[in-house]
Design a protein around this motif. Sequence first.
Motif, PDB file in Angstrom:
ATOM      1  N   THR B  77      61.623 -25.874  -4.964  1.00 38.97           N
ATOM      2  CA  THR B  77      60.190 -25.813  -4.663  1.00 38.97           C
ATOM      3  C   THR B  77      59.855 -24.555  -3.866  1.00 38.97           C
ATOM      4  O   THR B  77      60.701 -23.992  -3.172  1.00 38.97           O
ATOM      5  N   GLU B  78      58.605 -24.163  -3.936  1.00 44.05           N
ATOM      6  CA  GLU B  78      58.169 -22.955  -3.233  1.00 44.05           C
ATOM      7  C   GLU B  78      58.262 -23.104  -1.715  1.00 44.05           C
ATOM      8  O   GLU B  78      58.388 -22.111  -1.004  1.00 44.05           O
ATOM      9  N   ILE B  79      58.232 -24.351  -1.246  1.00 42.54           N
ATOM     10  CA  ILE B  79      58.324 -24.565   0.208  1.00 42.54           C
ATOM     11  C   ILE B  79      59.676 -24.043   0.713  1.00 42.54           C
ATOM     12  O   ILE B  79      59.748 -23.220   1.626  1.00 42.54           O
ATOM     13  N   SER B  80      60.744 -24.529   0.097  1.00 49.70           N
ATOM     14  CA  SER B  80      62.080 -24.133   0.532  1.00 49.70           C
ATOM     15  C   SER B  80      62.293 -22.639   0.313  1.00 49.70           C
ATOM     16  O   SER B  80      62.906 -21.955   1.132  1.00 49.70           O
ATOM     17  N   VAL B 115      63.941 -25.419   6.362  1.00 46.39           N
ATOM     18  CA  VAL B 115      62.646 -26.086   6.518  1.00 46.39           C
ATOM     19  C   VAL B 115      62.828 -27.292   7.433  1.00 46.39           C
ATOM     20  O   VAL B 115      63.677 -28.142   7.188  1.00 46.39           O
ATOM     21  N   ASP B 117      59.856 -28.918   8.792  1.00 49.09           N
ATOM     22  CA  ASP B 117      58.675 -29.735   8.565  1.00 49.09           C
ATOM     23  C   ASP B 117      57.674 -28.865   7.816  1.00 49.09           C
ATOM     24  O   ASP B 117      57.729 -27.641   7.907  1.00 49.09           O
ATOM     25  N   PHE B 118      56.767 -29.488   7.079  1.00 52.24           N
ATOM     26  CA  PHE B 118      55.759 -28.679   6.404  1.00 52.24           C
ATOM     27  C   PHE B 118      54.504 -29.489   6.149  1.00 52.24           C
ATOM     28  O   PHE B 118      54.532 -30.714   6.132  1.00 52.24           O
ATOM     29  N   MET B 120      50.882 -29.178   3.570  1.00 53.41           N
ATOM     30  CA  MET B 120      50.345 -28.437   2.453  1.00 53.41           C
ATOM     31  C   MET B 120      48.922 -28.901   2.220  1.00 53.41           C
ATOM     32  O   MET B 120      48.651 -30.095   2.222  1.00 53.41           O
ATOM     33  N   ASN B 121      48.042 -27.973   2.075  1.00 54.04           N
ATOM     34  CA  ASN B 121      46.688 -28.345   1.690  1.00 54.04           C
ATOM     35  C   ASN B 121      46.495 -27.908   0.255  1.00 54.04           C
ATOM     36  O   ASN B 121      46.431 -26.726  -0.033  1.00 54.04           O
ATOM     37  N   ASP B 122      46.417 -28.858  -0.650  1.00 57.22           N
ATOM     38  CA  ASP B 122      46.254 -28.447  -2.043  1.00 57.22           C
ATOM     39  C   ASP B 122      45.187 -29.268  -2.749  1.00 57.22           C
ATOM     40  O   ASP B 122      44.933 -29.081  -3.913  1.00 57.22           O
ATOM     41  N   LYS B 123      44.565 -30.181  -2.012  1.00 57.65           N
ATOM     42  CA  LYS B 123      43.548 -30.987  -2.686  1.00 57.65           C
ATOM     43  C   LYS B 123      42.178 -30.379  -2.511  1.00 57.65           C
ATOM     44  O   LYS B 123      41.292 -30.567  -3.302  1.00 57.65           O
ATOM     45  N   ARG B 203      48.975 -29.025  13.413  1.00 52.54           N
ATOM     46  CA  ARG B 203      49.615 -30.330  13.211  1.00 52.54           C
ATOM     47  C   ARG B 203      51.113 -30.205  12.998  1.00 52.54           C
ATOM     48  O   ARG B 203      51.843 -31.171  13.079  1.00 52.54           O
ATOM     49  N   ILE B 204      51.554 -29.008  12.697  1.00 51.88           N
ATOM     50  CA  ILE B 204      52.967 -28.815  12.403  1.00 51.88           C
ATOM     51  C   ILE B 204      53.742 -28.222  13.576  1.00 51.88           C
ATOM     52  O   ILE B 204      54.854 -28.617  13.861  1.00 51.88           O
TER      53      ILE B 204
END
Lengths: 422, 258
Positions: B77-80, B115, B117-118, B120-123, B203-204
């Motif tokens: 995933t792009e996060i990692s 990583v 913690d993460f 994501m705002n995607d909505k 928040r993170i």
Amino acid sequence: MDYRKMWGELGMDVETHDNLCAALPPAFTEIYLSQKNRPEGMGFWDMVVADIHGIRPAELIEERKKGRKVFGTFCLYVPDEIIIALNGIVTGLCGGSEFWVPDGEKHLPKGMCPLVKASLGAYYGRTCPFFRVTDLFVGETTCDGKKKAYEIMSQDAPVYVIDMPQMKRDEDVVKLAREYRKFASKCEIVTGNSLTIDKLNEAIRITNNKRKAMQRVYNARKNADNIPISGKDALLMTQIAFFDDPVRCAQMCDKLADELEERNRRGVSVFDKGTKRIMVTGTPLAIPNWKLHHIIETSGGAVVCEEMCTGVRYIENLVDEDGGSLDDVILNLARRYMKNNCSCFTPNPGRIEDIIRLAEEYHVDGVIDVNLKFCTTFDTEGILVEKALKEAGIKVLGIETDYNDGDSEQLKTRIQAFFEML
Amino acid sequence: MKRIGIDIGSTNAKLALLDEKGIVLHLLAQETGFSSLEACNSLLGRLGEFGIDVSECRIASTGYGRDIVKNAERRITEISCHAKGAARIFSRSDFLLIDVGGQDTKVISVRRGEVEDFAMNDKCSAGTGRFLDVMAKIFGLDVGSLVELASKGRGTSVGISSLCTVFAESEVISLIGRAVPKEEIAYAIVYSIAQKVASQAARISADDSGVFLTGGMCENAFFVEMLSECLKKRVVTDPKARYAGCIGAAMFLETPMN
Ligand code: SF4
Ligand code: SF4
């Protein structure tokens, strides 16, 4: 078997309902039947799902002909025992499909949780037979959405609302017991039977036995080295338990538990070694809401525990069986139900304690805190839950989702990233 | 063997070629367009210009289109990948990573290079590059020029309060109608997105480790400045930052699969 005639006689919108009948089997095949190495015992639940709006509603129609009454419920705080003691039948009514949401939105604001919208949509759209055979709809003052939805429904349906306490002090338990007493009087009127201590004790045994049998299945999921059943299958068993006859449910769960225990002894797993053991916590997953489990279990994880109303909250804690007077027994009921830790209560530290305890018991690698969109109490409590879990060193991912599949890809990415992080 | 990392994002596709020792040899980017597959093939094809034979390389893919990269031996995933790539670019192992992309915004807390913690705002597009796209269009500008214009509007009391891009759009239009100077509206727009990203980050992260910005927005100096202001922390970026995802993907080929 063709149930269309029966549905017509129940006054259902059969044509619209046909669309649901057409959509369910392919979804079930894709999500369930494609799983490898399922326990044989799941055959019973596969059969039930295949005719979910046929077999059980037909049974209920027969029972009603004999004079029995059907009580439809939407919440874990409604004491099944009282209904069963009065020879009534309990059926869960929570809607878990996007299919019902548009009909719900005709009667409710859009910005409401999909569970409430789907449930009312199933009622107003006349597309769920369980609503059509219900003699009394039993509501409860838990969340604001449901409270108001019951008001709307009560304009044209028989609705009884149990007034829930909001805190868990001793006096609140006493208050709930009083409410249960009143509810029992209502059920006596509806059924025409009177509540006796013997009948109530018997009903408590029946309901406890169902909880014990289901707990055995859950216990088999605690095995740290083997995953004998997928989370999806366990969830299905739990979802159907809300609709089924409690005695049959206990038998079927016991049988399944035997098989799972044997699988654990022989090391038969549904998943490969290295699959992440996940607990999900949060808002209920009413049938046929399998979306989250499906994403998790096709992304390298397995759900081994649900800290949810469609999960351990439904089965943990038994009612004390050596009662005393009718008042004592009803107080025991209230004591048991007050142990359920729903976010509608304030404060609700018991839920966090439960999650931390369950994480250990079920040997989980990570927790996914899921919130149905517009559920304010679980959403807000999620902040406390996630903070507490992080402090306890448990990895947690918070997600918010809806019934529709529009966000599946994004959820997949998040969940996979979470697994990469574990 | 040389290693290729491909990041197929919703707006841009990027590729990094690393040599055996992990040194970055080439970085390529292009718009994803309508076909992620074509974008992927065209990136790989361009390696030919440098005399690279793709079949002799190992490939890892990331981004929303990671599954279409046929020969990828790993898909992450792009996060990692962002976390790993950023750790390399910024030569740090503990930091907060903010990626403001076209469709989503990611906040990733990185500890010991992993990583931790993460979020994501995607909505909702309000805290993403998409918001600026929509706003820039109203002015007939590109995002870069809008942000530049904003830098001249500092000190304005004009604000955008809507949480939703669609409503914010009508707010902007009504500001234009009231003849509020363009640069002040632009400032309000950029401030609003910086605020949203900052509150997501809050928040993170709780500690004082460095903040790095990746993604398309890192090329807009004034946005970096605004974000620093909203976070009350210095935000650092790097010209290579937009390649963090594909560099990270290629780096995943160094670690054995567990
Ligand atoms: S989540 Fe709360 S309100 Fe909903 S069914 Fe469970 S106990 Fe009842
Ligand atoms: S999920 Fe939340 S909002 Fe929806 S019915 Fe349950 S408690 Fe109410």
